[in-house]
Design a protein around this motif. Structure first.
Motif, mmCIF file in Angstrom:
data_model
loop_
_atom_site.group_PDB
_atom_site.id
_atom_site.type_symbol
_atom_site.label_atom_id
_atom_site.label_comp_id
_atom_site.label_asym_id
_atom_site.label_seq_id
_atom_site.Cartn_x
_atom_site.Cartn_y
_atom_site.Cartn_z
ATOM 1 N N GLY A 136 0.794 -1.233 0.000
ATOM 2 C CA GLY A 136 0.000 0.000 0.000
ATOM 3 C C GLY A 136 0.820 1.273 0.000
ATOM 4 N N ILE A 137 2.127 1.163 -0.260
ATOM 5 C CA ILE A 137 2.979 2.362 -0.209
ATOM 6 C C ILE A 137 3.444 2.735 -1.622
ATOM 7 N N ALA A 138 3.356 4.031 -1.936
ATOM 8 C CA ALA A 138 3.846 4.520 -3.228
ATOM 9 C C ALA A 138 4.817 5.670 -2.981
ATOM 10 N N VAL A 139 5.847 5.775 -3.838
ATOM 11 C CA VAL A 139 6.829 6.860 -3.689
ATOM 12 C C VAL A 139 6.928 7.644 -4.993
ATOM 13 N N ARG A 140 7.274 8.924 -4.871
ATOM 14 C CA ARG A 140 7.559 9.776 -6.037
ATOM 15 C C ARG A 140 8.872 10.493 -5.789
ATOM 16 N N MET A 141 9.568 10.850 -6.876
ATOM 17 C CA MET A 141 10.857 11.528 -6.745
ATOM 18 C C MET A 141 10.784 12.919 -7.383
ATOM 19 N N TYR A 142 11.544 13.859 -6.801
ATOM 20 C CA TYR A 142 11.642 15.219 -7.342
ATOM 21 C C TYR A 142 13.108 15.651 -7.301
ATOM 22 N N ARG A 143 13.643 16.109 -8.421
ATOM 23 C CA ARG A 143 15.039 16.576 -8.462
ATOM 24 C C ARG A 143 15.255 17.710 -7.450
ATOM 25 N N THR A 144 16.420 17.684 -6.755
ATOM 26 C CA THR A 144 16.683 18.740 -5.765
ATOM 27 C C THR A 144 17.784 19.712 -6.186
ATOM 28 N N HIS A 181 22.408 28.889 -10.325
ATOM 29 C CA HIS A 181 23.698 29.573 -10.431
ATOM 30 C C HIS A 181 24.870 28.611 -10.443
ATOM 31 N N MET A 182 24.642 27.327 -10.116
ATOM 32 C CA MET A 182 25.731 26.368 -10.239
ATOM 33 C C MET A 182 25.813 25.942 -11.708
ATOM 34 N N PRO A 183 27.000 25.538 -12.167
ATOM 35 C CA PRO A 183 27.133 25.313 -13.601
ATOM 36 C C PRO A 183 26.287 24.172 -14.163
ATOM 37 N N ILE A 184 26.220 23.053 -13.468
ATOM 38 C CA ILE A 184 25.788 21.851 -14.181
ATOM 39 C C ILE A 184 24.329 21.456 -13.940
ATOM 40 N N ILE A 185 23.927 21.384 -12.671
ATOM 41 C CA ILE A 185 22.627 20.777 -12.354
ATOM 42 C C ILE A 185 21.526 21.832 -12.272
ATOM 43 N N GLY A 186 20.353 21.467 -12.729
ATOM 44 C CA GLY A 186 19.211 22.378 -12.774
ATOM 45 C C GLY A 186 18.589 22.633 -11.409
ATOM 46 N N HIS A 187 17.520 23.403 -11.421
ATOM 47 C CA HIS A 187 16.868 23.862 -10.188
ATOM 48 C C HIS A 187 16.174 22.713 -9.445
ATOM 49 N N SER A 188 15.783 23.012 -8.187
ATOM 50 C CA SER A 188 15.006 22.046 -7.407
ATOM 51 C C SER A 188 13.562 22.061 -7.906
ATOM 52 N N LEU A 189 13.010 20.876 -8.067
ATOM 53 C CA LEU A 189 11.597 20.804 -8.451
ATOM 54 C C LEU A 189 10.729 20.939 -7.200
ATOM 55 N N VAL A 190 9.524 21.417 -7.404
ATOM 56 C CA VAL A 190 8.618 21.666 -6.275
ATOM 57 C C VAL A 190 7.747 20.435 -6.053
ATOM 58 N N PRO A 191 7.906 19.783 -4.893
ATOM 59 C CA PRO A 191 7.080 18.587 -4.675
ATOM 60 C C PRO A 191 5.592 18.933 -4.523
ATOM 61 N N THR A 192 4.753 18.019 -4.905
ATOM 62 C CA THR A 192 3.314 18.134 -4.639
ATOM 63 C C THR A 192 3.126 18.179 -3.118
ATOM 64 N N PRO A 193 2.206 19.011 -2.612
ATOM 65 C CA PRO A 193 2.054 19.119 -1.150
ATOM 66 C C PRO A 193 1.779 17.773 -0.484
ATOM 67 N N ALA A 194 2.284 17.653 0.748
ATOM 68 C CA ALA A 194 2.088 16.427 1.534
ATOM 69 C C ALA A 194 1.555 16.815 2.911
ATOM 70 N N HIS A 195 1.239 15.817 3.740
ATOM 71 C CA HIS A 195 0.794 16.112 5.107
ATOM 72 C C HIS A 195 1.971 16.517 6.003
ATOM 73 N N PHE A 196 3.116 15.901 5.759
ATOM 74 C CA PHE A 196 4.320 16.174 6.558
ATOM 75 C C PHE A 196 5.518 16.344 5.623
ATOM 76 N N ALA A 197 6.532 17.083 6.094
ATOM 77 C CA ALA A 197 7.792 17.126 5.348
ATOM 78 C C ALA A 197 8.952 17.128 6.333
ATOM 79 N N VAL A 198 9.967 16.328 6.026
ATOM 80 C CA VAL A 198 11.195 16.264 6.821
ATOM 81 C C VAL A 198 12.246 17.033 6.022
#
Ligand SMILES: [Zn+2]
Length: 548
Positions: A136-144, A181-198
């Motif tokens: 019953g558990i599902a996970v999603r990923m977002y680039r940081t 502003h860093m050369p290589i990696i793109g921006h952080s993606l905005v996660p879909t809202p959740a009930h909690f965040a660590v």
């Protein structure tokens, strides 16, 4: 579902959260990293786990830094056999990092364990796509935007017939979209809202100067150090560098500086003498333009920072990508076009191979004389291992040498003790007491102990900002408030971890102050709770929303 925040609390390394859902019969970890140069290191890294590793169903691994993955081999040796969910890129870099760590005498696991780690990439590596991990558990990923491969995880589980969610930020890096502003990696993606965040809070109390978030200002500072060290002093510039992200960013910036002034640096070769960083460069070169199918807004997106072509003043994405890959893979120009606006230098060499190969021995021997200008990028970033230790032994006593620290170094590490010299004038060094001590172990073999009187340190020691892969307070606020104060925020209940007491308090104050200014159309302030966990033994019940 309940959670224990095992670490890091009031520290910045040794990431690990433990989640248990007794009703669903599932338990898992988010990250399981080593503690590095912090109090309690030995107990954390070698002590017994507070859970039974064989009872864990899976591990979510946010990104390929040792303080997040370092203890996974020990988990496997203690009976864990489930999947480690992460991106393809994190899996590849983590394997390289573990193979490197296993060579050392003080490795806490056997090299044979590494192939037994079962890396699985959710949703084929796509961002913001649910992936069912069972029970019953599902996970999603977002680039940081922190490193190649780095993501936040959003976890959904069933509670009384309803879905509940918690997001784990992992380490948050580069600024929001349009402000990278860093050369290589793109921006952080905005996660879909959740009930909690660590949420991590490494730099929760720091606000960087705008010049640290600017391509050209950063390049100007690096150019000034290179010119002083190599053109004015005619010496070797040694840059101790972390192998993941820092080495690639520095190498790329140097290649841009050289490309803009090809004649100026004709006699200043650049060496990347860090085998692990060279292997990781290959992963970057292969993966940097791998495209993931989804980004909020509909654009295809990979890891690459799409502001780079604008910054370099060339409109062609393909040209910039070819150049970047050339720098990362061989340090040679790949393009056949003579009129390329950006040329990549022939003088970047990557040293890949054994210390015993004669050509490398000769090259290193020549560099260590310290009397010819050159730039050497080498590891480790904190000077706690790697080839930098040999360079320091030979070059620290030479006035022509410059050692440049491109970011944070722990005071407990050799790098931190060397960095102290940046603030000690040369005339005062002669009267210094005490010694610097370290072991040089080429290729992990038994080596020798260096004892260098502090008064013998004659090298110029410098530091430079702008290379941190961590968000500062304003970047963290942008992540929590999902960029531009669009309601709702990332979660109405936050747990701040991965930061000193001061950082966590400062970030909590900044979050609550900003939240107080937000209200909906009816004028209601959005509810928000911010917790600072302090006790790694205490459970928080995510279903009930309270501490046990
Ligand atoms: Zn990290």
């Amino acid at each position: 579902m309940k959670i224990r925040f095992l670490g890091p609390l009031d520290r910045v390394t040794g990431s690990c959260s433990w989640l248990v859902d007794e009703a669903a019969g599932v338990q898992f970890l988010v990250d399981c990293g080593t503690m590095q140069s912090e109090p309690g290191e030995r107990e954390w890294n070698s002590g017994a786990f507070p859970f039974d590793p064989s009872a864990l169903d899976f591990v979510l691994l946010t990104h390929p830094h040792q303080d997040h993955y370092g203890l996974i081999p020990r988990l496997v040796e203690a009976g864990f056999s489930g999947p480690v969910y992460c991106t393809h890129e994190t899996a590849e870099i983590t394997r390289i990092g573990l193979e490197d760590a296993a060579r050392f005498r003080d490795a806490r696991f056997s090299e044979e364990t590494i192939p037994r780690i079962r890396f699985v990439t959710p949703s084929g590596g796509k961002f913001n796509e649910p992936h069912d991990v069972g029970k019953g558990i599902a996970v999603r990923m977002y680039r940081t935007g922190h490193t190649l491969g780095a993501v936040s995880f959003r976890v959904r589980w069933e509670c009384g017939g309803q879905g509940k969610t918690v997001t784990f930020s992992g380490d948050i890096g580069s600024a929001p979209a349009g402000r990278e502003h860093m050369p290589i990696i793109g921006h952080s993606l905005v996660p879909t809202p959740a009930h909690f965040a660590v949420v991590e809070s490494t730099y929760g109390d720091a606000t960087r100067d705008p010049s640290e978030k600017d391509f050209e200002a950063r390049l100007e500072r690096l150019t000034a150090v290179i010119d002083r060290a190599t053109l004015e002093r005619s010496g070797v510039l040694v840059i101790p560098s972390f192998a993941t992200e820092r080495a690639q960013n520095l190498l790329y910036d140097i290649s841009v500086i050289y490309a803009r002034n090809p004649k100026k640096y004709l006699d200043v070769p650049v060496y990347l003498d860090a085998p692990m960083a060279s292997k990781i460069n290959k992963v970057y070169a292969q993966r940097i333009d791998s495209h993931h199918a989804y980004e909020p807004g509909g654009d295809a997106c990979g890891w690459f920072n799409r502001r780079l072509p604008d910054w370099l003043g060339t409109g062609s994405f393909d040209e910039v990508m070819a150049g970047l890959k050339a720098v990362l893979s061989r340090g040679r120009k790949h393009s056949n076009h003579d009129d390329d606006p950006v040329e990549y230098p022939e003088r970047i060499h990557q040293v890949i191979g054994s210390d015993n190969e004669e050509s490398f021995r000769n090259m290193r021997h020549a560099l260590m004389q310290g009397d010819r200008p050159a730039i050497v990028l080498t590891s480790s970033g904190m000077c706690e291992g790697g080839r930098v230790l040999s360079y320091l032994e030979r070059l620290l006593p030479l006035e022509k040498t410059t050692i440049l620290f491109p970011g944070y170094v722990s005071r407990r590490a050799l790098g931190g003790r060397i960095l102290e010299f940046a603030d000690i004038p040369f005339e005062e060094r002669r009267s210094l007491d005490g010694e610097l001590e370290w072991d040089v172990q080429p290729n992990g073999s038994c080596g020798h102990r260096v004892r260098m009187p502090r008064r013998a340190v004659k090298a110029h020691i410098e530091r430079i900002g702008g290379y941190s892969g961590h968000a500062d307070q304003s970047d963290l606020l942008d992540w929590v408030f999902r960029r531009d104060d669009l309601m709702p925020l990332v979660a109405p209940h936050l747990f701040l971890v991965h930061g000193s007491t001061g950082s966590r308090h400062a970030l909590r104050d900044a979050i609550t102050a900003r939240a107080a200014t937000r209200h909906d159309a009816a004028g209601n302030i959005e509810p928000l709770r911010v917790d600072l966990p302090t006790d790694p033994d205490r459970w928080f019940d995510l279903d009930q929303g309270e501490w046990e």
